[in-house]
Design a protein around this motif. Structure first.
Motif, PDB file in Angstrom:
ATOM      1  N   ARG A   1     -40.177   5.753  68.867  1.00 22.51           N
ATOM      2  CA  ARG A   1     -41.620   5.765  69.137  1.00 22.51           C
ATOM      3  C   ARG A   1     -42.382   5.083  68.004  1.00 22.51           C
ATOM      4  N   VAL A   2     -41.931   5.331  66.784  1.00 21.36           N
ATOM      5  CA  VAL A   2     -42.569   4.669  65.642  1.00 21.36           C
ATOM      6  C   VAL A   2     -42.416   3.156  65.748  1.00 21.36           C
ATOM      7  N   MET A   3     -41.210   2.725  66.126  1.00 22.69           N
ATOM      8  CA  MET A   3     -40.990   1.281  66.291  1.00 22.69           C
ATOM      9  C   MET A   3     -41.933   0.707  67.353  1.00 22.69           C
ATOM     10  N   ILE A   4     -42.096   1.467  68.428  1.00 23.36           N
ATOM     11  CA  ILE A   4     -42.985   0.996  69.492  1.00 23.36           C
ATOM     12  C   ILE A   4     -44.430   0.967  69.000  1.00 23.36           C
ATOM     13  N   ALA A   5     -44.807   2.015  68.255  1.00 22.90           N
ATOM     14  CA  ALA A   5     -46.167   2.054  67.718  1.00 22.90           C
ATOM     15  C   ALA A   5     -46.400   0.860  66.799  1.00 22.90           C
ATOM     16  N   MET A   6     -45.380   0.539  65.998  1.00 24.74           N
ATOM     17  CA  MET A   6     -45.506  -0.589  65.079  1.00 24.74           C
ATOM     18  C   MET A   6     -45.672  -1.896  65.855  1.00 24.74           C
ATOM     19  N   ALA A   7     -44.858  -2.028  66.914  1.00 23.37           N
ATOM     20  CA  ALA A   7     -44.946  -3.248  67.718  1.00 23.37           C
ATOM     21  C   ALA A   7     -46.317  -3.366  68.385  1.00 23.37           C
ATOM     22  N   LEU A   8     -46.852  -2.222  68.845  1.00 20.02           N
ATOM     23  CA  LEU A   8     -48.120  -2.267  69.584  1.00 20.02           C
ATOM     24  C   LEU A   8     -49.330  -2.368  68.671  1.00 20.02           C
ATOM     25  N   SER A   9     -49.153  -1.955  67.399  1.00 21.86           N
ATOM     26  CA  SER A   9     -50.309  -1.818  66.510  1.00 21.86           C
ATOM     27  C   SER A   9     -51.054  -3.136  66.321  1.00 21.86           C
ATOM     28  N   CYS A  10     -50.377  -4.259  66.532  1.00 22.45           N
ATOM     29  CA  CYS A  10     -51.054  -5.542  66.313  1.00 22.45           C
ATOM     30  C   CYS A  10     -51.471  -6.207  67.604  1.00 22.45           C
ATOM     31  N   ARG A  11     -51.493  -5.429  68.682  1.00 27.57           N
ATOM     32  CA  ARG A  11     -51.929  -5.970  69.972  1.00 27.57           C
ATOM     33  C   ARG A  11     -51.204  -7.245  70.355  1.00 27.57           C
ATOM     34  N   PRO A  12     -49.894  -7.230  70.454  1.00 31.76           N
ATOM     35  CA  PRO A  12     -49.177  -8.457  70.826  1.00 31.76           C
ATOM     36  C   PRO A  12     -49.400  -8.762  72.305  1.00 31.76           C
ATOM     37  N   ARG A  13     -49.167 -10.003  72.668  1.00 29.97           N
ATOM     38  CA  ARG A  13     -49.285 -10.385  74.071  1.00 29.97           C
ATOM     39  C   ARG A  13     -47.978 -10.096  74.802  1.00 29.97           C
ATOM     40  N   LEU A  14     -46.879 -10.186  74.024  1.00 30.90           N
ATOM     41  CA  LEU A  14     -45.570 -10.009  74.641  1.00 30.90           C
ATOM     42  C   LEU A  14     -44.752  -9.026  73.811  1.00 30.90           C
ATOM     43  N   LEU A  15     -44.182  -8.034  74.480  1.00 35.37           N
ATOM     44  CA  LEU A  15     -43.303  -7.096  73.792  1.00 35.37           C
ATOM     45  C   LEU A  15     -41.872  -7.413  74.211  1.00 35.37           C
ATOM     46  N   VAL A  16     -41.002  -7.614  73.213  1.00 36.90           N
ATOM     47  CA  VAL A  16     -39.595  -7.840  73.519  1.00 36.90           C
ATOM     48  C   VAL A  16     -38.834  -6.591  73.110  1.00 36.90           C
ATOM     49  N   ALA A  17     -38.293  -5.903  74.097  1.00 38.61           N
ATOM     50  CA  ALA A  17     -37.576  -4.665  73.807  1.00 38.61           C
ATOM     51  C   ALA A  17     -36.094  -4.889  74.076  1.00 38.61           C
ATOM     52  N   ASP A  18     -35.308  -4.927  73.007  1.00 39.05           N
ATOM     53  CA  ASP A  18     -33.880  -5.220  73.136  1.00 39.05           C
ATOM     54  C   ASP A  18     -33.095  -3.922  73.197  1.00 39.05           C
TER      55      ASP A  18
END
Ligand code: ATP
Ligand code: MG
Lengths: 308, 286
Positions: free
Chosen positions: B161-178
């Motif tokens: 969840r922390v990793m996801i929060a980190m990924a989302l915190s910068c408002r990316p346009r594309l999330l790559v979840a491996d």
């Protein structure tokens, strides 16, 4: 953190006493006495000398006397250097070794960490060249490096005195000689552990976050510094308490040379003085290293029971 | 024009004189707000494809990438380091398989997210509040307290969840979840998938989800790319691929999905010779 440090210091006190007690008895069991090397002492003179210095008492009595004097900060007279107290002599020599060792420590840390970092971050030729240099630094003994530096910088170029300890610049060649090995070790240790950390998943996460290479390396170095810190405790103690080889090459009146000669002379009180300095440094640096490790790594802090 | 469009992507690795072609010419696109799954077995080239999108593959010469990857019509493979740093995290954010090793063990999770915010959103005044909000958004309770927790103090699900929060915190346009759930146990997997689904709905963000599990993509991804030996062998809407697979490899993969209610998991081993034979008969070129 302060409580942890206090606890460590309190535990260090008995360790210190065990060390000095062991050394106290050990030196006296070694064959030969302090006055054996003086030529042609009549048995009467020897007896008088032993009586004067209290060496004819039984060992336990000597030990109790030693502790009593120690509690007043008095380490007794030197047997070898008449009319000088050990406390005074050790202080004088330790000051020289501390200056030399301090300079060497500063050089070893800056050069070692800088080379290690560059080598870990760089790739290909630069990294390989730095690795080769640090390997050479580890392999070259001081008794080779010292004379070579003297030959180049004092005999050929005339920048420094070949030996002695009179001017400020006299510190340069010996501290470089002393630092080289440690700098090379630190570079190698830091490079290896930094490269290991940079290859870990979390460094990839840092890159994927958009961090600059320098920032990624800085974050990885927090974990990578731990092996260096562990190594530094004995290394710093070794540098600051003087090196026999370096002090001999450059003819420097430091503690390292003094320690060896006092042991050869069976100068009991002087040996005790030197051992104490060494023990105090080792103990203190180990405590400092553990505190630094705890500050670097929260997991270690938890294991050691350090609370911030 | 798609948000991301990958054209003829080839990736090869050189090691000790031997060259391995991990990806052999792959083309696909991801539209704005769309969620695409890449499915395929181990070693089929899913991760390296995903990594290449932010140039996360080794840069020491051991890895060669060719083709084009246009993000908003800009070729990622032609970007300079500064543009790349803005892209990474800022436009394309990653969530990796192994949350326990993907977080730096010696910094608190809050600090690690804060770093991302500072990098990509310099306008944020109160970074800490922003991080706490990001943590709350991914369902971490007592987020203000957890800010100063270290990764090892959290469970695997929490770390992810922390990793996801980190990924989302910068408002990316594309999330790559491996494979974001592979390292987690089954109940936690479901929570993380539900979380991703909700976030996608709320944010209108695009996602590339990599998995070798067909089971988790239903209701999460609208389109599927099936990768096999460095190629995309089949692609299409999720339901269509699931119910009407064309390629023999896709059929074999779908046959491997364990069904609920069955006694014991049926482990079907994939018969590659048969797949190769059938694929040739159907006219698929290798
Ligand atoms: N750093 C690397 N050096 C050399 N070869 C690599 C490297 N990374 C990946 N490969 C090779 O590329 C191929 C594809 O790997 P990749 O990690 O993309 O597979 P994957 O589909 O993600 O598999 P998995 O489901 O196991 O994650 C593999 O054959 C692998 O050996
Ligand atoms: Mg993978």
């Amino acid at each position: 953190m302060i409580r942890y440090a206090l606890r460590r210091i309190i535990f260090a006190v008995p360790v210190f006493f065990i060390i000095i007690t062991a050394v106290f008895f050990m030196v006296r069991f070694v064959p030969g006495g302090p006055f054996d090397r003086e030529r042609q002492l009549s048995p009467e003179t020897l007896a008088a000398l032993n009586a004067y210095y209290g060496l004819d008492d039984s060992l336990p009595v000597q030990y109790v006397k030693f502790l009593k004097n120690l509690s007043r900060g008095d380490l007794g007279p030197s047997y070898k250097y008449q009319n000088r107290s050990v406390t005074e002599l050790v202080r004088e020599k330790a000051k020289v070794s501390l200056e030399l060792g301090g300079a060497a420590l500063a050089i070893a840390l800056t050069v070692g960490l800088a080379c290690g970092a560059v080598s870990a971050m760089g790739r290909g030729r630069l990294s390989g060249a730095l690795d080769a240099v640090s390997l050479a630094g580890i392999c070259l003994p001081a008794f080779v490096v010292g004379p070579v530096l003297i030959w180049i910088f004092s005999l050929k170029l005339g920048w420094f005195n070949a030996m002695g300890w009179r001017e400020a610049r006299d510190i340069v060649l010996p501290s470089v000689t002393l630092a080289l090995f440690y700098a090379a070790w630190i570079a190698k240790l830091f490079k290896d552990s930094e490269a290991r950390e940079l290859a870990k998943d979390y460094s990839r996460t840092a890159i994927a976050k958009g961090e600059s290479p320098l920032r990624v390396a800085a974050e990885a170095s927090r974990a990578a510094l731990s092996p260096v810190v562990s190594y530094l405790a004995p290394a710093a103690a070794g540098m600051l308490t003087g090196s026999f080889v370096v002090e001999s090459i450059f003819n420097i009146p430091g503690l390292g040379k003094f320690f060896i000669s006092s042991a050869l002379d069976s100068d009991y009180t002087m040996i005790m003085g030197c051992v104490m300095v060494y023990a105090i440094f080792i103990i203190c640096f180990n405590i400092l290293a553990d505190i630094a490790l705890a500050l670097l790594n929260p997991r270690v802090a938890k294991e050691l029971g350090v609370r911030k | 024009m798609s948000m991301l469009s990958v054209e003829n992507l080839k990736i090869s690795f050189k090691s000790g004189g031997r060259v391995t072609e991990a990806v052999k010419g792959v083309s696909f696109h991801v539209d704005k707000g769309e969620s695409v799954a890449i499915v395929g077995e181990s070693g089929s080239g899913k991760s390296v494809t995903a990594m290449s999108l932010a140039r996360l593959l080794p840069r020491d010469g051991s890895c060669e990438v060719s083709g084009r990857a246009l993000f908003d019509s800009e070729d990622i493979f032609q970007m300079n380091p500064k543009e790349l740093r803005a892209l990474r995290g800022g436009k394309i954010a990653y969530v990796f398989q192994e949350p326990s090793t993907s977080l730096n063990p010696v910094f608190s999770v809050g600090e690690q997210i804060a770093e991302a915010v500072r990098l990509h959103r310099p306008e944020v005044k109160d970074v800490r509040a922003c991080v706490v909000e990001a943590l709350e958004e991914v369902g971490i309770r007592r987020a203000a307290e957890r800010y100063s927790a270290y990764p090892h103090e959290l469970s695997g699900g929490m770390q992810q969840r922390v990793m996801i929060a980190m990924a989302l915190s910068c408002r990316p346009r594309l999330l790559v979840a491996d494979e974001p759930t592979t390292a987690l146990d089954v109940t936690i997997q479901k929570q993380i998938i539900d979380l991703l689904r909700e976030i996608l709905k709320n944010r209108g963000m695009s996602m590339i989800l990599i998995t070798h599990n067909f089971g988790i993509i239903r209701g999460l991804c609208s389109r599927v790319l099936v990768m096999f030996r460095g190629r995309i062998v089949e692609s299409g809407p999720t339901e269509e691929i699931l119910y009407n697979p064309k390629h023999p490899y896709t059929k074999a993969l779908i046959a491997c999905i364990p069904r609920l209610g069955r006694s014991g998991e049926r482990l079907v081993s994939i018969d590659y010779e048969k797949i190769d034979r059938e694929a040739r008969e159907l006219g698929y070129a290798y």
